[in-house]
Scaffold this motif. Structure first.
Motif, short mmCIF file in Angstrom:
data_model
loop_
_atom_site.label_atom_id
_atom_site.label_comp_id
_atom_site.label_asym_id
_atom_site.label_seq_id
_atom_site.Cartn_x
_atom_site.Cartn_y
_atom_site.Cartn_z
N ASP A 1 -37.63 -68.49 32.66
CA ASP A 1 -38.32 -67.96 31.48
C ASP A 1 -37.60 -66.73 30.92
O ASP A 1 -37.42 -66.60 29.70
CB ASP A 1 -39.77 -67.59 31.82
N ARG A 2 -37.17 -65.83 31.81
CA ARG A 2 -36.47 -64.62 31.37
C ARG A 2 -35.12 -64.97 30.76
O ARG A 2 -34.72 -64.40 29.74
CB ARG A 2 -36.27 -63.66 32.55
N LEU A 3 -34.43 -65.94 31.37
CA LEU A 3 -33.14 -66.37 30.83
C LEU A 3 -33.32 -67.00 29.46
O LEU A 3 -32.52 -66.76 28.54
CB LEU A 3 -32.46 -67.34 31.79
N ASP A 4 -34.36 -67.80 29.29
CA ASP A 4 -34.64 -68.40 27.98
C ASP A 4 -34.91 -67.32 26.94
O ASP A 4 -34.45 -67.43 25.79
CB ASP A 4 -35.85 -69.34 28.07
N ASP A 5 -35.66 -66.29 27.31
CA ASP A 5 -35.95 -65.20 26.38
C ASP A 5 -34.66 -64.50 25.95
O ASP A 5 -34.47 -64.19 24.76
CB ASP A 5 -36.89 -64.17 27.03
N VAL A 6 -33.78 -64.25 26.90
CA VAL A 6 -32.53 -63.56 26.60
C VAL A 6 -31.65 -64.40 25.68
O VAL A 6 -31.09 -63.90 24.70
CB VAL A 6 -31.77 -63.21 27.90
N THR A 7 -31.54 -65.68 25.99
CA THR A 7 -30.68 -66.54 25.16
C THR A 7 -31.25 -66.71 23.76
O THR A 7 -30.50 -66.79 22.78
CB THR A 7 -30.45 -67.91 25.82
N ARG A 8 -32.58 -66.75 23.63
CA ARG A 8 -33.18 -66.82 22.29
C ARG A 8 -32.86 -65.56 21.48
O ARG A 8 -32.53 -65.64 20.29
CB ARG A 8 -34.70 -67.02 22.40
N THR A 9 -32.96 -64.41 22.13
CA THR A 9 -32.61 -63.15 21.45
C THR A 9 -31.15 -63.16 21.04
O THR A 9 -30.80 -62.72 19.93
CB THR A 9 -32.89 -61.95 22.37
N LEU A 10 -30.30 -63.68 21.92
CA LEU A 10 -28.87 -63.74 21.62
C LEU A 10 -28.61 -64.63 20.41
O LEU A 10 -27.79 -64.30 19.54
CB LEU A 10 -28.11 -64.25 22.84
N HIS A 11 -29.31 -65.75 20.32
CA HIS A 11 -29.12 -66.66 19.19
C HIS A 11 -29.64 -66.06 17.89
O HIS A 11 -29.03 -66.26 16.83
CB HIS A 11 -29.79 -68.01 19.48
N ARG A 12 -30.74 -65.33 17.96
CA ARG A 12 -31.22 -64.65 16.75
C ARG A 12 -30.20 -63.62 16.28
O ARG A 12 -29.92 -63.47 15.09
CB ARG A 12 -32.57 -63.98 17.01
N MET A 13 -29.65 -62.91 17.24
CA MET A 13 -28.63 -61.91 16.96
C MET A 13 -27.41 -62.57 16.32
O MET A 13 -26.85 -62.07 15.33
CB MET A 13 -28.26 -61.20 18.26
N ALA A 14 -27.00 -63.72 16.86
CA ALA A 14 -25.83 -64.43 16.32
C ALA A 14 -26.09 -64.88 14.89
O ALA A 14 -25.21 -64.76 14.02
CB ALA A 14 -25.50 -65.63 17.21
N VAL B 1 -30.49 -57.05 24.84
CA VAL B 1 -29.98 -58.19 25.60
C VAL B 1 -29.29 -57.71 26.88
O VAL B 1 -29.48 -58.29 27.96
CB VAL B 1 -29.02 -59.03 24.74
N GLU B 2 -28.49 -56.67 26.76
CA GLU B 2 -27.77 -56.17 27.94
C GLU B 2 -28.74 -55.68 29.01
O GLU B 2 -28.59 -56.02 30.20
CB GLU B 2 -26.84 -55.02 27.53
N GLU B 3 -29.75 -54.91 28.62
CA GLU B 3 -30.70 -54.38 29.59
C GLU B 3 -31.48 -55.51 30.26
O GLU B 3 -31.69 -55.49 31.48
CB GLU B 3 -31.65 -53.40 28.91
N SER B 4 -31.90 -56.49 29.48
CA SER B 4 -32.65 -57.62 30.06
C SER B 4 -31.79 -58.43 31.02
O SER B 4 -32.25 -58.85 32.09
CB SER B 4 -33.17 -58.52 28.94
N THR B 5 -30.53 -58.64 30.64
CA THR B 5 -29.63 -59.42 31.50
C THR B 5 -29.34 -58.70 32.80
O THR B 5 -29.36 -59.30 33.89
CB THR B 5 -28.32 -59.72 30.75
N VAL B 6 -29.10 -57.41 32.73
CA VAL B 6 -28.84 -56.62 33.94
C VAL B 6 -30.07 -56.63 34.85
O VAL B 6 -29.96 -56.72 36.09
CB VAL B 6 -28.42 -55.19 33.57
N GLU B 7 -31.25 -56.57 34.25
CA GLU B 7 -32.48 -56.60 35.05
C GLU B 7 -32.63 -57.94 35.78
O GLU B 7 -33.01 -57.98 36.96
CB GLU B 7 -33.70 -56.36 34.14
N ILE B 8 -32.31 -59.04 35.09
CA ILE B 8 -32.36 -60.35 35.73
C ILE B 8 -31.37 -60.41 36.90
O ILE B 8 -31.68 -60.91 37.98
CB ILE B 8 -32.05 -61.47 34.72
N LEU B 9 -30.18 -59.89 36.68
CA LEU B 9 -29.17 -59.87 37.74
C LEU B 9 -29.66 -59.08 38.95
O LEU B 9 -29.47 -59.49 40.10
CB LEU B 9 -27.87 -59.27 37.22
N ALA B 10 -30.29 -57.93 38.69
CA ALA B 10 -30.74 -57.07 39.78
C ALA B 10 -31.90 -57.68 40.55
O ALA B 10 -31.97 -57.53 41.79
CB ALA B 10 -31.15 -55.71 39.21
N LEU B 11 -32.79 -58.37 39.86
CA LEU B 11 -34.00 -58.88 40.52
C LEU B 11 -33.80 -60.24 41.17
O LEU B 11 -34.45 -60.55 42.18
CB LEU B 11 -35.14 -58.98 39.49
#
Length: 222
Positions: A8-21, A59-69
Motif C-alpha cells: 500500500d505504501r509503495l503504491d502511494d509513493v508510485t502514484r505521487t511519482l506519476h502525478r509529479m511526472a 516522495v524521498e521521505e516516504s521512500t526512505v521510511e519504507i526502506l527503514a521500516l
C-alpha cells in the motif's frame, strides 16, 4: 510493517511519482509555449517548480521510511532504489523547465527577434515523448520500452548540434544574446532527454537487475 502495508505504501509513493511526472511534462510544455512570445513572465513556471520540489521531498521521505521500516530485498529493493533515482531526475527536469522559461524571458527582451529553427519544436516534442514513455515503462515494468527510450537519445543530440549550427550562422545578422538563448533552450531540452534516458536505464535495472548506464551499448537481457 506487513507485506500488505508495504504494498500500500509503495503504491502511494508510485502514484505521487506519476502525478509529479505528469505535472513536469506539462511544465516543460508550458515553458516551451513561452518561446518566441513578445512578452514573457517566467514566474508562474518558477512557482510551479516550487510545488514539484515539495513533491520530490515528499516522495524521498516516504521512500526512505519504507526502506527503514521494511528492509526490502531483491526486486522490492530495486523498485525503491529506482523510485529514489527517478524522483531526483524528475526534480532536475523541473529545473530545466525553469531554465527554458527564463531563457524565453530574455529572448522576448531582445530588440531584434531571431527566427526559431524547426529543430527546437522537434526537440521539445521528442524530449517530452521520451519522458512520458520512460515513465510508462516504469509503470508497466517494461524493459523493452525503456530501451526504446534510450535508443532515441542520439537523435536528440543530433538535433541539438544542428540547432547550434543554425543559430551560429544567424549571429552576424541578429542579436548575439538572443541566438545564445535559443541554443540554451535546446541545451536544456537535450538535458531533459538525457534525464529521460537515465529513467529508462533505471527501469531496465529495476526489471532485469542489470546496470546498463555508462555502457557504450546495452547488453542483451539475460
Amino acid at each position: 510493517m506487513s507485506f500488505r502495508q508495504f504494498d500500500d505504501r509503495l503504491d502511494d509513493v508510485t502514484r505521487t511519482l506519476h502525478r509529479m511526472a505528469h505535472d513536469i511534462e506539462q511544465l516543460v510544455q508550458r515553458a516551451m509555449a513561452l518561446v518566441g512570445q513578445p512578452a514573457v513572465d517566467a514566474e508562474p513556471i518558477r512557482e510551479a517548480d516550487d510545488a514539484i520540489d515539495r513533491a520530490e521531498v515528499e516522495v524521498e521521505e516516504s521512500t526512505v521510511e519504507i526502506l527503514a521500516l521494511h528492509h526490502p530485498v531483491a526486486s522490492d529493493l530495486r523498485v525503491l532504489v529506482t523510485v529514489l533515482k527517478i524522483n531526483n531526475d524528475l526534480e532536475r527536469i523541473g529545473d530545466h523547465a525553469v531554465n527554458i522559461a527564463e531563457a524565453a524571458e530574455r529572448l522576448a527582451r531582445a530588440e531584434k527577434k531571431v527566427p526559431i529553427p524547426p529543430e527546437l519544436d522537434e526537440m521539445s516534442r521528442m524530449a517530452r515523448a521520451m519522458l512520458r514513455d520512460a515513465l510508462d515503462a516504469f509503470a508497466h515494468r517494461n524493459a523493452e520500452d525503456a530501451r526504446s527510450v534510450i535508443a532515441r537519445d542520439d537523435r536528440l543530440d543530433q538535433l541539438q548540434d544542428s540547432l547550434s549550427r543554425v543559430m551560429i550562422t544567424h549571429m552576424p545578422d541578429y542579436n548575439l544574446s538572443a541566438c545564445l538563448q535559443v541554443i540554451l533552450i535546446g541545451r536544456n531540452l537535450e538535458r531533459i532527454g538525457d534525464l529521460a534516458t537515465n529513467i529508462g536505464e533505471d527501469v531496465v535495472y529495476m526489471v532485469q537487475g542489470i546496470t546498463i548506464r555508462h555502457q557504450e551499448s546495452s547488453p542483451d537481457p539475460a
